[in-house]
Each structure stands twice: as C-alpha cells, then as structure tokens.
Scaffold this motif. Structure first.
Motif, PDB file in Angstrom:
ATOM      1  N   MET A 113      -1.181  14.860   2.273  1.00  0.00           N
ATOM      2  CA  MET A 113      -1.191  13.458   1.878  1.00  0.00           C
ATOM      3  C   MET A 113      -2.381  12.784   2.567  1.00  0.00           C
ATOM      4  SD  MET A 113       1.523  10.471   2.904  1.00  0.00           S
ATOM      5  CE  MET A 113       2.970  11.294   2.312  1.00  0.00           C
ATOM      6  N   ARG A 114      -3.122  11.977   1.811  1.00  0.00           N
ATOM      7  CA  ARG A 114      -4.207  11.205   2.435  1.00  0.00           C
ATOM      8  C   ARG A 114      -3.845   9.730   2.401  1.00  0.00           C
ATOM      9  NH1 ARG A 114      -6.466  15.582   0.103  1.00  0.00           N
ATOM     10  NH2 ARG A 114      -7.468  16.941   1.621  1.00  0.00           N
ATOM     11  N   THR A 115      -4.097   9.051   3.495  1.00  0.00           N
ATOM     12  CA  THR A 115      -3.759   7.622   3.583  1.00  0.00           C
ATOM     13  C   THR A 115      -5.005   6.837   3.960  1.00  0.00           C
ATOM     14  OG1 THR A 115      -3.300   7.445   5.955  1.00  0.00           O
ATOM     15  CG2 THR A 115      -1.535   8.343   4.572  1.00  0.00           C
ATOM     16  N   GLY A 116      -4.975   5.536   3.694  1.00  0.00           N
ATOM     17  CA  GLY A 116      -6.048   4.657   4.142  1.00  0.00           C
ATOM     18  C   GLY A 116      -7.312   4.827   3.332  1.00  0.00           C
TER      19      GLY A 116
ATOM     20  N   VAL B 285      -6.140  -3.097   1.288  1.00  0.00           N
ATOM     21  CA  VAL B 285      -4.720  -3.458   1.200  1.00  0.00           C
ATOM     22  C   VAL B 285      -4.098  -2.835  -0.049  1.00  0.00           C
ATOM     23  CG1 VAL B 285      -4.829  -5.554   2.578  1.00  0.00           C
ATOM     24  CG2 VAL B 285      -5.323  -5.695   0.149  1.00  0.00           C
ATOM     25  N   THR B 286      -4.504  -1.600  -0.340  1.00  0.00           N
ATOM     26  CA  THR B 286      -3.983  -0.912  -1.510  1.00  0.00           C
ATOM     27  C   THR B 286      -2.672  -0.208  -1.151  1.00  0.00           C
ATOM     28  OG1 THR B 286      -6.196  -0.608  -2.425  1.00  0.00           O
ATOM     29  CG2 THR B 286      -4.479   0.874  -3.219  1.00  0.00           C
ATOM     30  N   GLY B 287      -1.558  -0.777  -1.572  1.00  0.00           N
ATOM     31  CA  GLY B 287      -0.256  -0.163  -1.316  1.00  0.00           C
ATOM     32  C   GLY B 287       0.220  -0.394   0.109  1.00  0.00           C
ATOM     33  N   TYR B 288       1.337   0.285   0.450  1.00  0.00           N
ATOM     34  CA  TYR B 288       1.905   0.138   1.785  1.00  0.00           C
ATOM     35  C   TYR B 288       0.969   0.740   2.839  1.00  0.00           C
ATOM     36  CZ  TYR B 288       6.159  -0.638  -0.983  1.00  0.00           C
ATOM     37  OH  TYR B 288       7.074  -1.100  -1.888  1.00  0.00           O
ATOM     38  N   ASP B 289       1.043   0.206   4.045  1.00  0.00           N
ATOM     39  CA  ASP B 289       0.173   0.656   5.131  1.00  0.00           C
ATOM     40  C   ASP B 289       0.732   1.947   5.740  1.00  0.00           C
ATOM     41  OD1 ASP B 289      -1.482   0.998   7.275  1.00  0.00           O
ATOM     42  OD2 ASP B 289      -1.289  -1.052   8.020  1.00  0.00           O
ATOM     43  N   MET B 290       0.555   3.054   5.006  1.00  0.00           N
ATOM     44  CA  MET B 290       1.067   4.345   5.462  1.00  0.00           C
ATOM     45  C   MET B 290       0.360   4.791   6.746  1.00  0.00           C
ATOM     46  SD  MET B 290       3.259   4.972   3.117  1.00  0.00           S
ATOM     47  CE  MET B 290       3.640   6.717   2.906  1.00  0.00           C
TER      48      MET B 290
ATOM     49  N   ARG C 143      -0.652   3.100   9.372  1.00  0.00           N
ATOM     50  CA  ARG C 143      -0.069   2.580  10.611  1.00  0.00           C
ATOM     51  C   ARG C 143       1.407   2.957  10.762  1.00  0.00           C
ATOM     52  NH1 ARG C 143      -5.004   0.365  10.930  1.00  0.00           N
ATOM     53  NH2 ARG C 143      -4.809   0.468   8.671  1.00  0.00           N
ATOM     54  N   LEU C 144       2.056   3.339   9.683  1.00  0.00           N
ATOM     55  CA  LEU C 144       3.407   3.892   9.833  1.00  0.00           C
ATOM     56  C   LEU C 144       3.338   5.255  10.527  1.00  0.00           C
ATOM     57  CD1 LEU C 144       6.449   3.807   9.263  1.00  0.00           C
ATOM     58  CD2 LEU C 144       5.973   4.753   6.994  1.00  0.00           C
TER      59      LEU C 144
ATOM     60  N   SER D 222       4.025   7.579  15.246  1.00  0.00           N
ATOM     61  CA  SER D 222       5.305   8.142  14.800  1.00  0.00           C
ATOM     62  C   SER D 222       5.645   9.433  15.552  1.00  0.00           C
ATOM     63  CB  SER D 222       5.309   8.356  13.284  1.00  0.00           C
ATOM     64  OG  SER D 222       4.404   9.360  12.909  1.00  0.00           O
TER      65      SER D 222
ATOM     66  N   LEU E  42       7.112  12.425  11.562  1.00  0.00           N
ATOM     67  CA  LEU E  42       7.034  12.160  10.110  1.00  0.00           C
ATOM     68  C   LEU E  42       6.061  13.093   9.392  1.00  0.00           C
ATOM     69  CD1 LEU E  42       6.964   8.218  10.070  1.00  0.00           C
ATOM     70  CD2 LEU E  42       8.959   9.739   9.953  1.00  0.00           C
TER      71      LEU E  42
END
Lengths: 473, 473
Positions: free
Chosen positions: A184-187, A194-199, A201-202, A206, A210
């Motif tokens: 999975m790639r985030t950010g 601000v595209t979608g939820y801030d995965m 920083r989640l 963690s 996760l």
C-alpha cells in the motif's frame, strides 16, 4: 512474555518455508543468533523463535503473507533502540529485521524531500543531507544508532521537536506492507495533499501494529548555519517553568529547550561540575539561525530569561564551550547508573504551564514510595523524562515500582498530560492506555487494529493490554 | 444528486422526532429556509429534507443517534464556503448545522492553545488571538466567512501554509460525535503526545464522513510583528519556478509565496494595472518577522529573486502599498467573472520542481480542449488553483469540461502530483480518487469508512464514488 524460548510449532513451519523461499542466509534460527534480537533499550528480554533478515520488499511481503496464513506473530524491528519494548517479540514468533533495507534511494533538494528505506540510521541520513544544506529535524538522543523505521513506527522526536515538531510533521508518504502481505502506498511527494484520509499519519506512531513500513518519503528543511548554546540556572522550578512559557509565547522557539531538576544538579555537582549552590533547575537552550541573525536571537532570549532572576546565565559561543555545556546533559544517564543499577525511564508530557505541578508532584511521589526519581527532558514541550531509580536485585525496592508508576501516571493524567511524549506505549505502558484515552476512543483503536490485522499477527502484545490497570481514586 | 426536493420518508420521521426532542426552533423543514442550506461555493444545488440547528453537544448526539437508527443521511455543515460540495446534502437527508456552536471556550497563551467550537469563524478567532500576540496559522482566502469546523473537516490551508503547514499541523485534539451518537475525545492538551494511534489526524480532513467534530483544541504560535510584501515579475514560468525552488531550499520560507500565470497577468493589464509587457509569471511574497529582522529577511530574499533576472521587483513597505500589491491577487476572481460566468476551480498540487511542466501542460490542454484555463496559487507548495472558465448556459462548451478535467488530473498524477492541496475531494472530485490512490489504499479507506459509519449515514456521496472514472491511457 515469551522468555522460555520454547518455539511455537507455527513459527517452525513458517521459518522452514521462509528458508526455502528467501534463502537460508536470510533466516536465523539458532539460539546464539536469536539472542541479539531478544533485547532493546528497556532491559527486557524476549527471545524470538526466528529472525528474518529482509533486504527487499518481496522478502517482507513473503514473510507477512506466510505469517498471516499460519497466524504466526511478527515483530518488525530496525535498530532495537526503543524504550518501551516495541521491537521485542513478547509473544514469541518471528522478528522481521529491516536493518538491511538501508538505502537512501533519492535525495531531492529542489523538492526538499528524501526517499529512504527503514534501516537507514538517523545520523547517517543527516550526514548525507548536510552536504545539501538540509536536514530532517527529528533527532532522538539515540540518533547515532536508531533507524528511520523505528523513528516512524514510534513517531520519535528529540530536542529539535520544540521548534520543528515530531516525526509525523516530517513525513510526506509511506510504502507499507499490510498484514496480508499486500503493498500500500500512502501520501504524496507534494508538500500539501488532502486526497482522502490521512493514512500516512495513522501509520506513523502505530508501533508496527498496523503494517510494516518499507519506504518513506521524508520532508526536509534547510539547516541553520550556526548553533549557539545557552545554560541558565534558576533557584526554583517555578522560575524555570515561567521562563519556558515566556519563551514559547514569543517568536520562533529555540531549536532545543531542555530542563534538569534539582536531583540532576546534585548529580552534576557530585561529578565535579560547577553549579550554583542555590540552583534548583537548569535550562539548556540551543539557538540555531543564520550567521547574521543568531546574536540578535541570543539577545532576545537573554532578555526573556533574565526576567526570572537566573543565578547563572552562560552563552557558549565556541564549539568547545558548547560541547562542555551539552556534556552535562549527556553525562546524566551514566551518572544515574552510579545511583542505582537500573532506571525506569517514563517520558510523560504535560502542558507547559503545569510543569511546576508535575515536578513538585513527582518529588512528593518519590518521598511517599521511597524511590529516588530524577527528572530532565524537553521543557519547551512539557515533555519530561521521569527516571525511577531501582536495583532489580532488591526485591523490596522492586515491589514498590508498580505503585510508584501508578502514582506517576495518575498525576500526569490529572495534569491534562500524556503517557508518552515521544517514546510510545509499546509493551511497557500498555496497561495504562485506558487511563488517558476515553472508552470510545480506545474501543475504536482496537477496532482499527482488527481491521488492519484481522489475524492479530502484527507486533502482538503492544499498545493494547489484556489486563488494563484500574485507575487510582 | 437529490435536486428534486422530494423528501425521504425516513427523514420526515427523524425530523418530527427531533422537533419533539430538541424543540421546534432547532429544526427547519419548510422550503424557504431549506434553500439557504442548498448551496455552497461550487454553485451546485442540493436541497436537504431538513436542517438541524445544533447548539449543544447533546443536540448533535441526539441527531446522529436518530439518523443512525433510521439510516437517514446527515451532512455536517458550518459556513458552507467549501469548493468541492462537501457541505451539500447530495443524497438528501438532513443538514446538521453547527454554526450556532460558535463559542471560543478557552484562550490559553501560556500553553499556546485555544479550545473552540466548530462554528467559530476563522477571522473572528484570529481577532481574539491577536490581543495575546498569537495566531492560528491556517488562513483560507475565505477566512472572513469560513468556520473552524469546515477548516478541520477539509484540512484547509491558505497562503500561510508555505511557512506554517496546514490544519493538521495545528490541531492538538478533538471532541467528536460518532455515527452512533457517542462522544469520543482524541489527542491531548500537550504539544507532544504519542499515546495510541493518531486519531486526531485521521479525523482532520475526513470531510465529515467519519464523525462530527464538536470541539477542537488548536495549537497557536506567536504572531510576527511586521509583514512586508514583495512583487516580482519574470519573463517565464521556468524562471519563477526556479526562484521558488531556491527560496524553499534556503532558510525559513516567507509567510506567503503566491504565483500567477501569464493569463492572470493579461487580466490584470486589462484591468489597468501596470505589469511589464514581457512578464509571463508573477510572484507575490509576504515576509513576516520581528521588527529588527524583517529588512534582513527582505534583503536575503531579494538576493535569491534577483538571480533569475526579474523584469520587476517591488518591495511594499507601507501598508497602503502592500494592500495595492495584494489587490492584484484578490482582483483575480472578479476579473475571471468578466471572461466567463463560471470558473471550475481545481486546487491541484505538484512537487515544486514540476511547476513549469504543470503550467506548460495546462496551457497545452487549454488549446487542445478549447477552454480558457487561468492558473494562480500557492507556489511554495506547488499548489495551483487551475481555473477552467465556462458558461453553464453554453452546452457546447460544457460538453468539453469532463474531457478537460480528465486531462488536468491525468497530467497532475503523471507529475507525481495530488488531486487536492487544500480544498478536499468532496463530491466534485470523488470520481478521480482512484487515479491518485493505489487499489490497496483505496480499499482500506473504504473499510475505514464502514468501520466508523456502519450504516453509511455520514456525509454520503463524498470522497468515494459509485462510478469511478477510468484513467486516461
């Protein structure tokens, strides 16, 4: 904790499969090798059933897919310098070491970013960046040995945080392997998205529960040209805390604003350092700025610091002099070892205005439970390292520790504080999580964990406790 | 979209129950009142079945618990100034207005924080804070009318972001009502906390799809004493972009670093402003600092800006002069209205080094699809407002819009960019979410949504699309 070293049968099957798929050289199974993955900075011991030395994304995917299928615990680990047992296989299973994934893949000064693998050592990254006049602000005191993967997992910080913030403020995006072994790639590579939820920083902070971070895009900032150091001694914690509040309320904060309590000063005097006799609190400031601005900044801070009647105020302008001032801070940990064989180090934080109440409360607790408590840390963030000094061989003293910790965390929560400013929760503080988080938040966090990791294989035994502690009345 | 105004039977039952429980004065049901909640800054229209005017936490809990039980859609809303339809009831149901929850509950200068309700208007908060020498950095251009609730929901920004970051960087903690009507508190009053997962930043920018924010602890910072403005005109976008990169690579960024393309300059010339004839790109800088430092900072920036051969460089030292320089920026929106009745405003971002490719690519798309495209925005973050100018009455022109948008987002994604730097996804960009996010990330975001909102009542129709667009080849 799994301290007996009896391997789980699931682990054995997975390790055998991994030897076949990744090559025997990437899988450690014999006791001598496993010992070096059984420790971290807490002094706790938990020997894993085996260790995978991942060097590619594919290695990580293969390991997680197999562990997921066989429900075998996986503890991700980089340098193992953590303070809460986060990298220890406390429920057995496999340690997934990412230390060999230690490439700096791209340094991009124009976009002020760097792309790294998790095994890169913090100080090595800084060395590479300084050639470009840039740096990555998080600087834990373990920076010469800690790795970016651990920094990301724990949302680490260090003295720079008072000015620059913590790891979550300096990450643009992540590559992650999920519990099932998917990528999975985030950010983004953009400094604003601000595209979608801030995965992103989640996942930062963690604690490996996760997913496993295999790559990160880190945000950089220009490195100030010069650093001066100031040392200030006050007659009371209150005066020092007022000076800290005043500094934080005016202009750009210094790049470090450290605190030591009277016990620390006592230790330093015993070690032969010249500290004013009436001194009860010491502040250490680092002023980082452009050449043309740094003296103006020192003058501005001096003016604030003088308002609270310091007993001593030293500005170290030469590198050697600055080194001597910082030596006091770095001498503390070894000096504590002279007082007691072990220190239990809790990195609580409170709002800055509550610092005097925290330090006074900790002194009362030390008297009440009859354990020495020595406090220092990052005053600008109200983030204090509370060191309870014990001898693990002395069962009478050790029996006082649970009550002492209960009282410390009870005090912190009552002062609107937090269990951890930068070390994380891990195994060490998991019993207290519900003291700070409300029931709905804690329940949602457990559901999030189950969503990302349905078989519960990712760093089990961390963050969440099977037996939470009852709160003090 | 629900534009027919036919109320759902579930909504009617819930609205009747809410009239009884909250009082009839807190529930709007008749058409004339509903009209004012049917619009936002997009020009889209979606009339809700009813509006709840919440003034307490209890009102919010009651509304959500009832809507959850009856599976009625709830669209949280504060000032309705958003640009992506986030506050519109596109699937009918109830608008939950939080505008009456507009108290500033605590201003705490010592701890540099403020506690606010979501209905507080951004500029009103700044006014209150300036008396303490503090400010909250996010400053959308709508700051005089937009509210903190919307700022939090969308992770808003504004010109200040180039130096200070976006909303997620300035929030310490939240009070949230879950889809089921339960209260959850996240974060801390401390400036550093790593206790558990970062729920605060998961909720910031979640566009009202995971819960309803009823209170926030915002982080503050000292307000610089003076602000000077600089205007610089270059003969090419490349020269301007190089100047932007150089500024971002050296020292503390200015507090604004805005860009306008050649189409903007053409508009300004038509409006009678004196812009050099060869000018193809304009930068607007705001330098905010202490009195003793600001001129040094201007000189430092001037030296960098001069390297790229500006056609003009003006430093506005007087307030009136600065106002005139900014007037050009604020004149753009009304001037665009002279060219076409409607502008479709997309706030894409790319890494700063890709800005010339973005602007050139947008010019090519404008020619290819035969639609005027005018670009300006926050250059220091590579965050450009791409304005496609159309006449909604002209069906030939309107038919070109979907293809034009496809090409814009395709270009942005190919340049490692992001769909939105600060406006969010909402209803307007939901079809494109999968163009930027990979399949695993998107799937996990959908699962997160289902976890927080099992009945799908919270702001349905936002972020996620039932019919995603196929990507361009």
């Amino acid at each position: 904790m799994n301290t007996k070293g009896a391997p789980h049968s699931g682990s054995m099957a997975v390790l055998t499969a991994l030897q076949a798929r990744l090559g025997a050289h990437k899988v450690l199974r014999d006791g001598a090798h496993l010992e070096s993955y059984a420790w971290d900075n807490t002094g706790l011991y938990a020997r894993p059933d085996g260790v995978v030395l991942a060097s590619t994304l594919h290695d990580v995917q293969t390991t997680l897919a197999l562990c997921h299928a066989h429900r075998v615990a996986v503890t991700p680990r980089t340098a193992g310098t953590g303070n809460v047992g986060g990298a220890l296989a406390v429920e057995g299973g496999i340690v997934l070491s990412l230390q060999r994934m230690n490439r700096i893949l791209e340094i991009n000064p124009a976009d002020r970013l760097v792309v790294v693998e998790p095994g890169v050592v913090n100080a090595d990254l800084q060395d590479q960046l300084s050639a470009h006049g840039l740096f990555w602000p998080p600087n834990p005191s373990s920076s010469k040995s800690c790795a970016i993967g651990g920094n990301l997992a724990m949302c680490a910080a260090g003295p720079n945080a008072v000015r620059y913030g913590v790891v979550r403020d300096w990450v643009l995006g992540l590559e992650l392997v999920t519990a099932e072994g998917k990528v999975m790639r985030t950010g983004s590579r953009c400094s604003k998205s601000v595209t979608g939820y801030d995965m992103t920083r989640l996942l930062v902070g963690s604690e490996g529960t996760l997913g496993v971070i295999t790559q990160a895009i880190l945000k950089l900032t220009p490195k100030p040209a010069v650093q001066l150091t100031m040392r200030v001694v006050y007659a009371s914690v209150t005066a020092a805390a007022q000076a800290v509040s005043a500094i934080m309320a005016a202009g750009v904060p210094p790049s470090a604003l450290e605190f030591m309590d009277s016990s620390c000063l006592g230790l330093l005097r015993q070690a032969g350092m010249a500290i004013p006799a009436q001194g009860a609190a010491l502040l250490l400031l680092e002023v980082a700025d452009e050449v043309t601005r740094v003296e103006g900044e020192v003058a501005r801070l001096q003016e604030i610091l003088q308002r609270y009647a310091p007993l001593e105020l030293v500005v170290a302008r030469q590198a050697a002099q600055a080194k001597a001032v910082w030596a006091a801070r770095y001498a503390l940990s070894p000096l504590l070892k002279n007082l007691a064989p072990k220190r239990v180090n809790e990195d609580v934080a409170v709002p800055v205005s509550r610092l005097p109440e925290l330090i006074e409360g900790l002194q009362r607790i030390a008297e009440r439970v009859d354990l020495p408590i020595v406090n220092f840390g990052h005053a600008g963030n109200g983030n204090i390292h509370v060191n309870l000094l014990v001898d693990p061989e002395d069962s009478v003293v050790m029996a006082r520790l649970p009550d002492a910790l209960d009282r410390v965390f009870d005090l912190v929560v009552k002062l609107d504080g937090t269990l951890s400013g930068e070390h994380g929760i891990g195994y060490q503080k998991r019993d207290y999580l519900g003291w700070e988080l409300d029931a709905e938040n804690l329940a949602m966090q457990r559901r999030l964990k189950a969503l990302f990791d349905p078989n519960g294989i990712l760093n089990p035994g961390k963050l969440f406790s099977p037996k939470p502690r009852a709160t003090l009345v």
